[in-house]
Design a protein around this motif. Structure first.
Motif, PDB file in Angstrom:
ATOM      1  N   GLN A 224       0.815  -1.229  -0.078  1.00 39.97           N
ATOM      2  CA  GLN A 224      -0.062  -0.141  -0.209  1.00 39.97           C
ATOM      3  C   GLN A 224       0.785   1.277   0.011  1.00 39.97           C
ATOM      4  OE1 GLN A 224      -0.303  -2.776   2.058  1.00 39.97           O
ATOM      5  NE2 GLN A 224      -2.141  -3.392   1.062  1.00 39.97           N
ATOM      6  N   GLU A 225       2.020   1.294   0.786  1.00 42.11           N
ATOM      7  CA  GLU A 225       2.889   2.378   0.819  1.00 42.11           C
ATOM      8  C   GLU A 225       3.776   2.670  -0.479  1.00 42.11           C
ATOM      9  OE1 GLU A 225       4.109   2.595   5.699  1.00 42.11           O
ATOM     10  OE2 GLU A 225       5.038   1.294   4.309  1.00 42.11           O
ATOM     11  N   ILE A 226       3.968   1.554  -1.165  1.00 41.55           N
ATOM     12  CA  ILE A 226       4.496   1.615  -2.348  1.00 41.55           C
ATOM     13  C   ILE A 226       3.549   2.210  -3.468  1.00 41.55           C
ATOM     14  CG2 ILE A 226       5.516  -0.008  -4.183  1.00 41.55           C
ATOM     15  CD1 ILE A 226       6.465  -1.920  -2.275  1.00 41.55           C
ATOM     16  N   ALA A 227       2.281   1.758  -3.407  1.00 40.62           N
ATOM     17  CA  ALA A 227       1.252   2.527  -4.374  1.00 40.62           C
ATOM     18  C   ALA A 227       1.238   3.854  -4.190  1.00 40.62           C
ATOM     19  CB  ALA A 227      -0.074   1.807  -4.230  1.00 40.62           C
ATOM     20  N   VAL A 228       1.130   4.325  -2.762  1.00 40.40           N
ATOM     21  CA  VAL A 228       0.958   5.612  -2.775  1.00 40.40           C
ATOM     22  C   VAL A 228       2.454   6.309  -3.056  1.00 40.40           C
ATOM     23  CG1 VAL A 228       0.942   7.455  -0.695  1.00 40.40           C
ATOM     24  CG2 VAL A 228      -0.520   5.424  -0.531  1.00 40.40           C
ATOM     25  N   GLY A 229       3.533   5.977  -2.711  1.00 41.40           N
ATOM     26  CA  GLY A 229       4.725   6.346  -3.126  1.00 41.40           C
ATOM     27  C   GLY A 229       4.734   6.812  -4.659  1.00 41.40           C
ATOM     28  N   LEU A 230       4.419   5.595  -5.430  1.00 43.58           N
ATOM     29  CA  LEU A 230       4.552   5.509  -6.782  1.00 43.58           C
ATOM     30  C   LEU A 230       3.572   6.742  -7.254  1.00 43.58           C
ATOM     31  CD1 LEU A 230       4.882   1.981  -7.958  1.00 43.58           C
ATOM     32  CD2 LEU A 230       6.813   3.733  -7.893  1.00 43.58           C
ATOM     33  N   ASP A 231       2.363   6.856  -6.858  1.00 42.47           N
ATOM     34  CA  ASP A 231       1.489   7.925  -7.424  1.00 42.47           C
ATOM     35  C   ASP A 231       2.217   9.267  -7.238  1.00 42.47           C
ATOM     36  OD1 ASP A 231      -0.703   6.334  -7.960  1.00 42.47           O
ATOM     37  OD2 ASP A 231      -1.588   6.502  -5.952  1.00 42.47           O
TER      38      ASP A 231
END
Length: 440
Positions: free
Chosen positions: A420-427
């Motif tokens: 989930q943090e990876i997804a937010v970071g990539l956004d």
């Protein structure tokens, strides 16, 4: 004014200038880690792809006590030490080479098929000390140089700067260090009147590039080292973190000519707080003994010995897992495989290969890092804006090129994040790319 009054009067501290101190203190290699720590501290809410720290989810304070108790039983039952000698082993200064050498050797045999003599092991304060000791020993004068793949770990170039050892860079491709490129670099160094002593290489999931050398290239590299009469300094912190398809043999396990000095660490596979690394230096010395004995001489004047308590904690962890770090860190390896998949899928979703974003990336088969190429200069100014406006941190790749490239690349570490943090970071990274691309 009397002498007593002069002694009691306040004095201004001497003003020091960096120009009066060792030249390494102004080298970018020594400031890169400090820079990242400062930016991370200034932006605690940012998603951080910057630090290459191991996953923390399985750390338990009680495990430290359990490991110490396990190592104490080992001293009593397997080593046959009485209570007084056990206390002395844990609390006193210890042998310069270390106290867990036999367990390190057992672990190397179990995990890497490396057969080593405990006398060839020097337990160090992290692998960073091992690098400093090796470079100090190999540099006799200014003609002595070492080689390293580029991009390369800044800790090695920093250690070289501290020991005033010149580093000749060898370009690394998608499949790691090219043995023929190394042969040519050695020849050029000798043509310049220099003495190439060794080449630093991370064959498995290198930091920062994530590349892995093929088995054929490993064998070719060993042949080049023998023909060119140089040592190979093999650093192996990441091989346990593969994609599930298994590991390739280390250079050390393939070495039949004594060309490989092997550096290991328990920072990523166990925990970095112990600061336990080691070096296997089994090359004979003409005047007697092993290269490890010479490194121990240097260590005795550098750190004297490595913390016995830290060694005991790692020793207990090894014993708890039958001296196999692959078994000990299996849960962490699974986390890294999951996170790498989330990162690669996330990049593909946000930057389609057939699009015009100007963003591309490598596809490592393991480790903790991936490299992304972007259509803007990924320097400290861009990183500061990324942290302040977009809430995402990464590492500028130019730090790993010693000033020779990488200005349009950034390193993403996915080890301590959730999907989930990876997804937010990539956004947030995608928003940064869009903003910076529109400005270009």
């Amino acid at each position: 004014m009397t002498s007593a009054a002069l002694l009691d009067s306040p004095r201004a501290a001497p003003l020091l200038a960096t120009s009066d101190l060792h030249a390494s203190l102004t080298d970018p290699a020594l400031t890169s880690m400090t820079l990242l720590n400062e930016i991370t501290g200034d932006h605690p809410d940012a998603v951080s792809f910057a630090a290459g720290r191991p996953y923390e989810g399985h750390y338990r304070t009680e495990a430290l006590h359990r490991h110490l108790r396990r190592y104490t039983r080992y001293l009593e039952q397997e080593r046959g030490l009485d209570e007084e000698r056990v206390r002395r082993t844990l609390f006193q200064y210890g042998p310069t080479k270390g106290i867990i050498n036999e367990l390190v050797v057992r672990q190397l045999l179990a995990d890497e098929s490396i057969t080593a003599d405990p006398e060839a092991v020097v337990v160090t304060t992290g692998c960073q000390e091992a690098m400093v000791l090796l470079l100090r020993a190999l540099r006799r004068d200014a003609q002595d140089v070492v080689l390293a793949a580029v991009p390369t770990y800044v800790g090695f170039t920093g250690a070289a700067r501290l020991t005033e050892t010149a580093v000749r860079l060898v370009p690394e491709g998608a499949d790691g260090l090219d043995p023929e490129e190394l042969a040519r670099a050695v020849a050029r160094a000798r043509a310049d009147g220099l003495r190439p002593r060794a080449c630093y290489v991370i064959p498995d999931f290198a930091n920062p590039g994530g590349s892995r050398m093929s088995l054929d290239d490993r064998r070719r590299l060993l042949r080049v080292a023998e023909e060119a009469d140089i040592l190979l300094i093999e650093d192996n912190p990441y091989s346990m973190f593969h994609d599930g398809q298994g590991r390739l043999p280390t250079l050390k396990s393939l070495d039949t000519a004594g060309r490989v000095v092997y550096i290991g660490s328990y920072a990523k596979t166990a925990y970095p707080g112990a600061r336990i690394g080691y070096v296997i230096a089994d090359q004979p010395v003409a005047q007697g003994g092993l290269f490890a004995d010479q490194l121990a001489k240097l260590k005795s004047m550098f750190t004297l010995n490595t913390s016995a308590l830290s060694q005991a904690a790692i020793g207990g962890l090894l014993l708890e897992h039958d001296c196999s770090m692959e078994r000990a860190c299996a849960r962490e390896a699974a986390v890294y495989r999951r996170n790498l998949r989330a990162l690669l899928d996330g990049l593909a979703a946000r930057f389609p290969r057939d699009g015009d974003s100007g963003v591309s990336w490598n596809v490592p088969a393991g480790g903790l890092f991936a490299v992304v190429s972007v259509p803007f200069v990924a320097d400290e100014q861009a990183l500061e804006e990324s942290a302040r406006r977009f809430g995402v941190l990464w590492t500028p790749m130019h730090h790993f090129y010693a000033g020779t490239g990488g200005l349009h690349q950034l390193r993403l570490s996915y080890s301590v994040l959730t999907p989930q943090e990876i997804a937010v970071g990539l956004d947030r990274l995608a928003a940064l790319v869009e903003a910076r691309s529109g400005r270009a």
